[in-house]
Scaffold this active site. Sequence first.
Site, PDB file in Angstrom:
ATOM      1  N   ASP A  93      -8.507  33.155  -8.283  1.00 50.96           N
ATOM      2  CA  ASP A  93      -7.284  32.391  -8.056  1.00 50.96           C
ATOM      3  C   ASP A  93      -6.405  33.154  -7.071  1.00 50.96           C
ATOM      4  O   ASP A  93      -6.658  34.319  -6.752  1.00 50.96           O
ATOM      5  CB  ASP A  93      -6.534  32.136  -9.367  1.00 50.96           C
ATOM      6  CG  ASP A  93      -5.474  31.037  -9.246  1.00 50.96           C
ATOM      7  OD1 ASP A  93      -5.452  30.339  -8.204  1.00 50.96           O
ATOM      8  OD2 ASP A  93      -4.667  30.878 -10.173  1.00 50.96           O
ATOM      9  N   LYS A  94      -5.365  32.457  -6.652  1.00 44.28           N
ATOM     10  CA  LYS A  94      -4.394  32.996  -5.703  1.00 44.28           C
ATOM     11  C   LYS A  94      -3.002  32.727  -6.247  1.00 44.28           C
ATOM     12  O   LYS A  94      -2.763  31.737  -6.946  1.00 44.28           O
ATOM     13  CB  LYS A  94      -4.600  32.320  -4.346  1.00 44.28           C
ATOM     14  CG  LYS A  94      -3.409  32.369  -3.391  1.00 44.28           C
ATOM     15  CD  LYS A  94      -2.619  31.074  -3.443  1.00 44.28           C
ATOM     16  CE  LYS A  94      -1.419  31.123  -2.495  1.00 44.28           C
ATOM     17  NZ  LYS A  94      -0.510  29.975  -2.713  1.00 44.28           N
ATOM     18  N   HIS A  95      -2.080  33.630  -5.948  1.00 43.49           N
ATOM     19  CA  HIS A  95      -0.679  33.407  -6.319  1.00 43.49           C
ATOM     20  C   HIS A  95       0.208  33.789  -5.155  1.00 43.49           C
ATOM     21  O   HIS A  95       0.014  34.827  -4.517  1.00 43.49           O
ATOM     22  CB  HIS A  95      -0.282  34.234  -7.542  1.00 43.49           C
ATOM     23  CG  HIS A  95       1.161  34.082  -7.894  1.00 43.49           C
ATOM     24  ND1 HIS A  95       1.645  32.980  -8.583  1.00 43.49           N
ATOM     25  CD2 HIS A  95       2.251  34.859  -7.627  1.00 43.49           C
ATOM     26  CE1 HIS A  95       2.950  33.111  -8.733  1.00 43.49           C
ATOM     27  NE2 HIS A  95       3.344  34.240  -8.163  1.00 43.49           N
ATOM     28  N   SER A  96       1.190  32.929  -4.879  1.00 38.35           N
ATOM     29  CA  SER A  96       2.222  33.238  -3.893  1.00 38.35           C
ATOM     30  C   SER A  96       3.529  33.487  -4.625  1.00 38.35           C
ATOM     31  O   SER A  96       3.858  32.798  -5.599  1.00 38.35           O
ATOM     32  CB  SER A  96       2.393  32.074  -2.910  1.00 38.35           C
ATOM     33  OG  SER A  96       3.570  32.245  -2.140  1.00 38.35           O
ATOM     34  N   THR A 140       3.987  23.702  -5.925  1.00 34.91           N
ATOM     35  CA  THR A 140       2.696  23.054  -5.677  1.00 34.91           C
ATOM     36  C   THR A 140       2.548  21.761  -6.476  1.00 34.91           C
ATOM     37  O   THR A 140       2.033  20.753  -5.963  1.00 34.91           O
ATOM     38  CB  THR A 140       1.563  24.031  -6.012  1.00 34.91           C
ATOM     39  OG1 THR A 140       1.657  25.170  -5.153  1.00 34.91           O
ATOM     40  CG2 THR A 140       0.200  23.381  -5.831  1.00 34.91           C
ATOM     41  N   ARG A 189      15.832  36.173 -18.955  1.00 36.58           N
ATOM     42  CA  ARG A 189      16.137  36.954 -17.751  1.00 36.58           C
ATOM     43  C   ARG A 189      17.171  36.250 -16.896  1.00 36.58           C
ATOM     44  O   ARG A 189      18.062  36.894 -16.320  1.00 36.58           O
ATOM     45  CB  ARG A 189      14.856  37.197 -16.940  1.00 36.58           C
ATOM     46  CG  ARG A 189      13.953  38.270 -17.534  1.00 36.58           C
ATOM     47  CD  ARG A 189      12.572  38.231 -16.902  1.00 36.58           C
ATOM     48  NE  ARG A 189      12.649  38.446 -15.463  1.00 36.58           N
ATOM     49  CZ  ARG A 189      11.724  38.017 -14.610  1.00 36.58           C
ATOM     50  NH1 ARG A 189      10.674  37.335 -15.048  1.00 36.58           N
ATOM     51  NH2 ARG A 189      11.839  38.275 -13.330  1.00 36.58           N
ATOM     52  N   SER A 195       5.599  38.841 -15.585  1.00 38.26           N
ATOM     53  CA  SER A 195       5.743  37.384 -15.615  1.00 38.26           C
ATOM     54  C   SER A 195       4.646  36.712 -14.799  1.00 38.26           C
ATOM     55  O   SER A 195       3.985  35.776 -15.256  1.00 38.26           O
ATOM     56  CB  SER A 195       7.118  36.992 -15.081  1.00 38.26           C
ATOM     57  OG  SER A 195       7.259  35.590 -15.035  1.00 38.26           O
ATOM     58  N   LYS A 251       0.588  35.030 -16.749  1.00 38.52           N
ATOM     59  CA  LYS A 251       0.103  33.649 -16.605  1.00 38.52           C
ATOM     60  C   LYS A 251      -1.222  33.603 -15.861  1.00 38.52           C
ATOM     61  O   LYS A 251      -2.127  32.840 -16.219  1.00 38.52           O
ATOM     62  CB  LYS A 251       1.156  32.804 -15.886  1.00 38.52           C
ATOM     63  CG  LYS A 251       2.466  32.671 -16.653  1.00 38.52           C
ATOM     64  CD  LYS A 251       3.397  31.683 -16.006  1.00 38.52           C
ATOM     65  CE  LYS A 251       3.957  32.142 -14.696  1.00 38.52           C
ATOM     66  NZ  LYS A 251       5.007  33.180 -14.822  1.00 38.52           N
ATOM     67  N   LYS A 252      -1.334  34.378 -14.802  1.00 41.24           N
ATOM     68  CA  LYS A 252      -2.566  34.356 -14.016  1.00 41.24           C
ATOM     69  C   LYS A 252      -3.748  34.930 -14.804  1.00 41.24           C
ATOM     70  O   LYS A 252      -4.856  34.386 -14.756  1.00 41.24           O
ATOM     71  CB  LYS A 252      -2.365  35.125 -12.704  1.00 41.24           C
ATOM     72  CG  LYS A 252      -1.543  34.360 -11.680  1.00 41.24           C
ATOM     73  CD  LYS A 252      -2.250  33.087 -11.268  1.00 41.24           C
ATOM     74  CE  LYS A 252      -1.393  32.153 -10.453  1.00 41.24           C
ATOM     75  NZ  LYS A 252      -2.081  30.887 -10.102  1.00 41.24           N
TER      76      LYS A 252
END
Length: 410
Positions: free
Chosen positions: A86-89, A126, A174, A189, A193-194
């Site tokens: 997977d990818k995260h930005s 997204t 937060r 955080s 999730k990832k």
Amino acid sequence: MSGAETRYAIETLLERKRDGGELAEDEIRWLIAGFVDGRLTRAQAAAFLAFVFIRGMSEDEKVALTLAMRDSGEVLSWNVDGRVVDKHSTGGVGDKVSLVLAPLWAELGACVPMISGRGLGHTGGTLDKLESIPGYRTDLDTDRLHEILLDVGCFINGQTRQLAPADRFLYALRNETATVPSIPLITASILSKKLAEGIDELSLDVKWGSGAFMKTRAEGQALADSLVAVGTGAGVHTRARLTDMNQPLGRTIGNALEVEEAVACLKGEGPEDLASLTCELIGHDPEEIARARQVLDRGGAYERWCRMVRAHGGDPEAPLLGGGCAELVVEAPADGTVTRCDAYDLGRAAFLLGAGRRTASDPVHPGVGLRLHATLGETVVAGQPLATVYHADRGLDAALALVRRGFAIG
């Protein structure tokens, strides 16, 4: 455990963190479990966040916090052949990379179980973009997602309530306690999730600049280093790319507009910056990047995109939602070179038009936004279009002011 013993334990742990000491893995797990199940109070959770914000965390503590938050809910398992990636930005303006990357990576043989989020403020989400496709569902259950992953090789779905509930609790707290800009807390955080997706490999796009959360390159590098160290420490092959978000990515900002541009990219017709970044996030080395680019340029991932959209209930051939917006062109005031195409101002303009939301429950308009006709470093003449504004009679005057401020001609 008795109430007296519980109180003694929490006070001891908070005092140690307050004074700059280190917490053990089992202590951090006990804290997170207590925050989620209510055995510990919101005030105690707020104190923990404040002490982490002030004192920081060691690498071992960050790994322990991330895994405790991951394990507070369901951890997915896919039972598929091949790499699960997977990818995260970290968020930006005009960032539609996920829409291109998921089907492209699947076309290259990877399995991509992408859990994504919604936009907040000037950064797009997204899921909001995908929901401009008629019929596309972002709330599919795990059984259906497993079927899609086996059949298509990729999906893009929303987070279920069973994934990392500790993050939902702590993220809201937060915001209330002014502890958002903490690298240990941001790291946990994102990664909790990832890692709950059950992935083997994670590619991170860490953005810095006016349109990003991290405003300087040094801040972005610090976050990237933390994410890579903790992801690797948690047993997932993790790499990060630092990218400039002082100007928008691509030529569109807004939900349906960005889907349109992503589809063009999947057909081999997209903007160069979007295509290049997508392939760089996929590839480990120049050879792999070149292979991804060849597939993208020939439109080889477009049919995979269509299959994914159909699997989510959408119609990839139907007109996107939000059509019929009024259009207004902002022109260059003089001859010269574009010396400023500011991501924050332009993203904020799209937000005011209705493309984004102030709170998680706010609706978004799928059709409003901006199409950029010129960007940083390009030569323009007076009267040449800089941007087309798509609007629905909301926030137009303020948005136009931001668009004009967002461009500078020198």
